[in-house]
Motif scaffolding. Structure first.
Motif, short mmCIF file in Angstrom:
data_model
loop_
_atom_site.label_atom_id
_atom_site.label_comp_id
_atom_site.label_asym_id
_atom_site.label_seq_id
_atom_site.Cartn_x
_atom_site.Cartn_y
_atom_site.Cartn_z
N VAL A 156 28.42 -74.97 15.23
CA VAL A 156 27.87 -73.83 15.97
C VAL A 156 28.49 -73.75 17.36
O VAL A 156 28.92 -72.68 17.81
CB VAL A 156 26.34 -73.94 16.05
N ARG A 157 28.56 -74.87 18.05
CA ARG A 157 29.11 -74.85 19.41
C ARG A 157 30.60 -74.51 19.40
O ARG A 157 31.09 -73.78 20.26
CB ARG A 157 28.86 -76.20 20.08
N ALA A 194 40.04 -74.40 24.19
CA ALA A 194 40.07 -75.85 24.40
C ALA A 194 38.70 -76.47 24.09
O ALA A 194 38.60 -77.51 23.44
CB ALA A 194 40.49 -76.18 25.83
N GLU A 195 37.64 -75.81 24.57
CA GLU A 195 36.28 -76.29 24.29
C GLU A 195 35.99 -76.24 22.79
O GLU A 195 35.39 -77.16 22.23
CB GLU A 195 35.27 -75.45 25.05
N ALA A 196 36.42 -75.15 22.16
CA ALA A 196 36.21 -75.03 20.71
C ALA A 196 36.90 -76.16 19.97
O ALA A 196 36.35 -76.75 19.04
CB ALA A 196 36.72 -73.68 20.22
N TYR A 197 38.11 -76.48 20.39
CA TYR A 197 38.84 -77.55 19.72
C TYR A 197 38.10 -78.88 19.86
O TYR A 197 37.98 -79.65 18.89
CB TYR A 197 40.26 -77.68 20.29
N GLU A 198 37.63 -79.19 21.04
CA GLU A 198 36.94 -80.46 21.26
C GLU A 198 35.71 -80.58 20.36
O GLU A 198 35.42 -81.65 19.81
CB GLU A 198 36.53 -80.59 22.73
N GLN A 199 34.95 -79.51 20.21
CA GLN A 199 33.76 -79.54 19.36
C GLN A 199 34.14 -79.68 17.89
O GLN A 199 33.62 -80.54 17.16
CB GLN A 199 32.93 -78.26 19.57
N ILE A 251 34.27 -82.96 13.96
CA ILE A 251 33.86 -82.86 12.55
C ILE A 251 34.93 -83.47 11.65
O ILE A 251 34.62 -84.05 10.60
CB ILE A 251 33.62 -81.39 12.18
N ALA A 252 36.19 -83.36 12.06
CA ALA A 252 37.30 -83.83 11.23
C ALA A 252 37.75 -85.24 11.58
O ALA A 252 38.50 -85.86 10.81
CB ALA A 252 38.48 -82.87 11.36
#
Length: 903
Positions: free
Chosen positions: A672-673, A684-689, A693-694
């Motif tokens: 979600v984040r 960049a924030e999306a990538y960190e979140q 998961i992976a």
């Protein structure tokens, strides 16, 4: 009422809100004798003066096992004045102890009945001693209380602080806590009831009463106070002292009066004729109303004009019961049982209360009563009947079987502490082998704190294998389903998955058993994915069957990534579960369908499903399912560009999931984040979140959720300068997709590879793949392809895919993505088109759901039955929906809402 002006102002506000159509609820809490009943009585007086219809009922401990006992008291006076064919569901539930309609139909019928009454005059429901309501009435009133908003109905209940973990008391009603009277008001009340007390005795009584109004009224009437020198048992708690004050009035009454008092205290009804008939049987000579008059004169009870016996206070009933000797109580119960021969559902409880030892006949009758209760959805009543049956069962093995049956029912209701108590009672008994295994299983699965870890999962598989060896493969397979679900969210080693799969396959001879398919898909989507997909393709294109078959097939389809099939199956299961009133499972199906819609990008169907799933999961006591439902809402909010709402929902769910040790489920929080950041352009924030998961080293890693987000992760990586970092993941998942036919994995990889290549050939190859079942993935590719063409200075060529992307995103209800396509179109020199607010922008999720159902031609009553709302509430919603959408009739809704995309 002395000293209660602030509380009366709250009641006036409650009544004013209901009178204007804004339904309101309030639970008045306080110690025994603090004035709850007096406050409710005053509310009734004020409501009557304001034109309300006032309906009353009360909880009575001796009625707690009787289904709908208090609801009968509440509604019987109303039903008697209505046509005989009006509100049949409510009449059926209240008219007999035989299985009536499912619990939800009784609840919905009650809501509709009250809503109809409220159209003539606003309605006030007064519920005294709410913690002692029978469970079925408490469930119905909790259902009503959650749904009176928008109705001219007020629900006002009272209950003590020290009791009350019942459905109504935990339904989220506003609460008002009654404090003791201030000193000046306490002195004024005492002086008005006991004038002329000596100074030292007056001060001592004030100290002992501690501002409790009932104590100030009753303690001065206790023994010895005529001499102005004694107060009863100051060392006892105040409640016990009040009971003692009431009990002290009983010994001086005539013998016949004492006998009738005891019968009334033990009766699970309140009809005068019933009390007198049982009193006659107990005394051996006719009992009359005159025999009750001394008790009324002593202030212990009254007989109303409708020939019902009312105790002065619940503590009077308690004092009479506790003051009677055991033999006298047994005799009174026997007399009541004789009188109730025509009401076997009530008689059996009095027969049980009169028992002095084991009795298989009565135990068997209680088992039958449990079956009736379970058939109408009253699980707590069924549990209580089975437990009492076990206590009266002579054979230890059968006693244990009945205790385990009660434990399973408690487990169904999510009452883990109660399960533990029942298992402790069963453990020392000489159980049959299969029951011994069931006890171990219930303890491991439902009572032990930890679910995580391969050791626990292996132990569960061992127990399932032992169940099979004991000749109970069906129960073993049912149990393995729960283990498979936990294993899906526990990241166990492959060896554990293999053991679980092997045990499930040994438990059934049918390779297409829905339970087996769900267990295989959840336990090992990689190793068993193709076999599950083949079985689904062969047998579920047009499945017919019960709700359980459909929901299990839907779970299997979800786990292996066949989301279009899963959404269809879950929707079909929902329809049947709604009709059956199985609200707990319905909540779970809604959550499954919401996530399917969210991953497909169909916000217009996912948002209402997630919203309703959240409400029903909370209502049915499933906090983890409610958390996952909120995350589905968060996923929709994220792709719709509402980052603040997405973060709020993610944080709220995270607070539930963190203490549960189910850390892999936190992958949904990261999803979600990450999606919210991606929609906002914070790559960049999306990538960190999303990378957590992976990343196998991350506590929030999940091997299958990464299938869901690989395209998001690649998108974030490409736009944050980290494209090279996702190469190994794409290579690994590519190899997996070559051997596993998961449609979700293949669709996500198709999109991810094209985004990673970011060239004409890559987009052409991806768009050549049939993604008709994956509308969001295809629209995303069209947007990326159009943007690439524009950057290559092929502005005219870019417009066709960009226009298609814009139209697809609008149909899916995804404004920020449609806005991106418009921006690209404008950059290409074409008109991007003006964004028109869609229905999801203007309506709440529940309003959108109601509008969608109304657009299909359903009536208000049909919509209400589907969504568990009164038909009048549905009408009120539509009244607000029409001006929001700029329409004036239902006929205009389909065009305004547009065609709902098929997942």
């Amino acid at each position: 009422m002395l000293g209660r002006e602030p509380e009366l102002a709250v009641l006036d506000a409650l009544l004013a809100a209901a009178a204007t159509g804004s339904g309101a609820t309030l639970l008045v809490r306080g110690d025994a004798g603090i004035g709850k009943s007096a406050l409710l009585e005053e509310a009734g007086v004020r409501a009557s003066a304001a034109g309300f219809r006032v309906l009353r009922t009360a909880g009575v401990p001796s009625e707690a096992h009787l289904p709908f006992a208090a609801l009968h008291h509440l509604l019987a006076p109303v039903l008697a004045r209505l046509p005989a064919d009006a509100h049949p569901e409510v009449r059926a539930a209240l008219g007999t102890g035989e299985p009536g309609p499912p619990m939800f139909r009784t609840a919905l019928g009650t809501l509709d009945l009250l809503a109809d009454l409220a159209q003539v005059a606003p309605v006030l429901l007064l519920v005294e001693d709410a913690p002692w309501l029978d469970r079925s009435t408490s469930e119905v009133l909790a259902f009503v209380g959650r749904r009176v908003a928008g109705e001219p109905i007020a629900l006002l209940a009272g209950g003590r602080h020290d009791v009350g973990a019942t459905p109504l008391c935990t339904a989220g009603l506003d609460q008002l806590s009654l404090a003791p009277l201030e000193d000046a008001d306490a002195r004024a009340l005492l002086d008005s009831r006991a004038p002329g007390l000596a100074g030292d005795l007056r001060e001592r009584l004030l100290g002992e009463a501690a501002g409790n109004p009932l104590a100030l009224v009753e303690l001065p009437l206790g023994p010895g106070l005529g001499a102005r020198h004694a107060v009863p048992s100051a060392w006892l708690p105040l409640t016990a002292r009040l009971e003692q004050a009431f009990a002290s009035r009983v010994p001086g009454l005539p013998a016949a009066t004492r006998a009738l008092l005891l019968v009334a205290a033990l009766d699970d009804g309140d009809r005068l004729a019933e009390v007198l008939a049982a009193g006659t049987a107990l005394l051996g000579h006719p009992a009359t109303l005159a025999d009750l008059e001394p008790a009324a004169g002593a202030g212990l009870l009254r007989v109303d004009d409708d020939a019902r016996v009312r105790f002065r206070h619940p503590l009077v009933r308690s004092a009479v019961r506790q003051g009677a000797r055991l033999a006298a109580r047994h005799a009174a119960h026997s007399a009541l049982a004789d009188v109730l021969a025509g009401a076997p559902h009530r008689q059996v409880w009095h027969r049980a209360a009169a028992c002095v030892g084991p009795d298989e006949d009565i135990a068997a009758a209680l088992v039958t009563a449990a079956g009736r209760a379970h058939a109408r959805g009253d699980v707590p009543a069924a549990e209580a009947a089975l437990e009492r049956a076990a206590q009266l069962t002579p054979d230890p093995a059968t006693r244990g079987e009945r205790l385990l049956g009660a434990a399973r029912l408690a487990a169904d209701a999510g009452r883990s502490a109660r399960v533990a108590e029942l298992l402790r009672d069963a453990e020392p008994l000489d159980l049959r082998p299969a029951d011994r295994l069931q006890l171990l299983w219930l303890r491991e699965i439902l009572v032990e704190a930890s679910w995580s870890g391969a050791d626990n999962l292996s132990a569960f598989v061992d127990l399932a294998d032992r169940m099979q060896a004991a000749g109970d493969p069906d129960r073993a397979l049912d149990s393995l389903l729960l283990v498979a679900l936990r294993s899906h969210w526990s990241n166990p080693p492959q060896a554990v998955r293999d053991r679980l799969v092997g045990s499930a396959r040994r438990a059934t001879a049918s390779p297409r058993d829905p339970r087996l398919l769900a267990a295989l898909a959840l336990a090992d989507p990689v190793g068993c994915g193709d076999a599950v997909l083949d079985a689904l393709a062969a047998g579920s294109r047009d499945p017919t069957g019960d709700a359980d078959t459909l929901r299990l097939l839907g779970a299997a389809a979800s786990a292996v990534g066949a989301l279009d099939t899963a959404v269809r199956l879950h929707e079909q299961a929902e329809t049947l579960l709604r009709a059956q009133g199985r609200l707990g499972l319905l909540a779970q199906e809604l959550v499954h369908r919401a996530w399917g819609g969210a991953l497909l990008g169909v916000a217009t169907t996912a948002a209402p499903a997630a919203d309703e799933g959240t409400r029903l999961a909370e209502e049915t006591g499933q906090p983890r399912w409610a958390a996952v439902a909120r995350l589905a809402s968060g996923a929709v909010a994220a792709i719709r560009g509402d980052a603040a709402l997405a973060e709020h929902l993610a944080a709220r769910a995270e607070r539930v999931l963190l203490p549960s040790a189910a850390t892999p489920m936190l992958s949904l929080v990261a999803l979600v984040r990450g999606r919210a950041a991606l929609s906002a352009g914070r790559h960049a924030e999306a990538y960190e979140q999303l990378h957590t998961i992976a990343d196998p080293a991350s506590p929030t890693a999940h091997p299958f959720v990464r299938w869901w987000v690989v395209d998001d992760l690649v998108d974030a990586a490409v736009h944050s300068g980290r494209a090279s970092e996702v190469g190994p993941l794409l290579e690994e998942l590519g190899g997996l997709a070559a051997t596993v036919g998961s449609p979700l994995l293949r669709a996500s990889l198709t999109c991810a590879r094209a985004l990673a290549r970011d060239d004409g050939d890559g987009f052409a190859e991806a768009l050549a793949v049939d993604l008709s079942a994956w509308p969001f993935h295809r629209a995303r590719l069209l947007l990326a392809h159009g943007a690439w063409l524009r950057r290559q200075r092929r502005a005219v060529d870019s417009r066709v895919p960009l226009q298609a992307a814009r139209d697809a995103f609008e149909a899916l209800g995804l404004p920020p993505w449609a806005d991106r396509a418009r921006a690209e179109l404008r950059a290409s020199g074409a008109a991007g088109g003006r964004r028109r607010p869609d229905a999801a922008d203007q309506l709440t999720p529940q309003e959108l759901q109601i509008a969608q159902l109304a657009a299909t031609g359903l009536t208000n009553r049909e919509i209400g039955e589907r969504l568990y709302l009164s038909h009048r509430t549905v009408g009120a919603h539509l009244y607000r929906i029409f001006p929001k959408l700029g329409v004036s009739s239902r006929a205009a809704l389909p065009a305004q809402l547009g065609a709902t995309p098929s997942p």
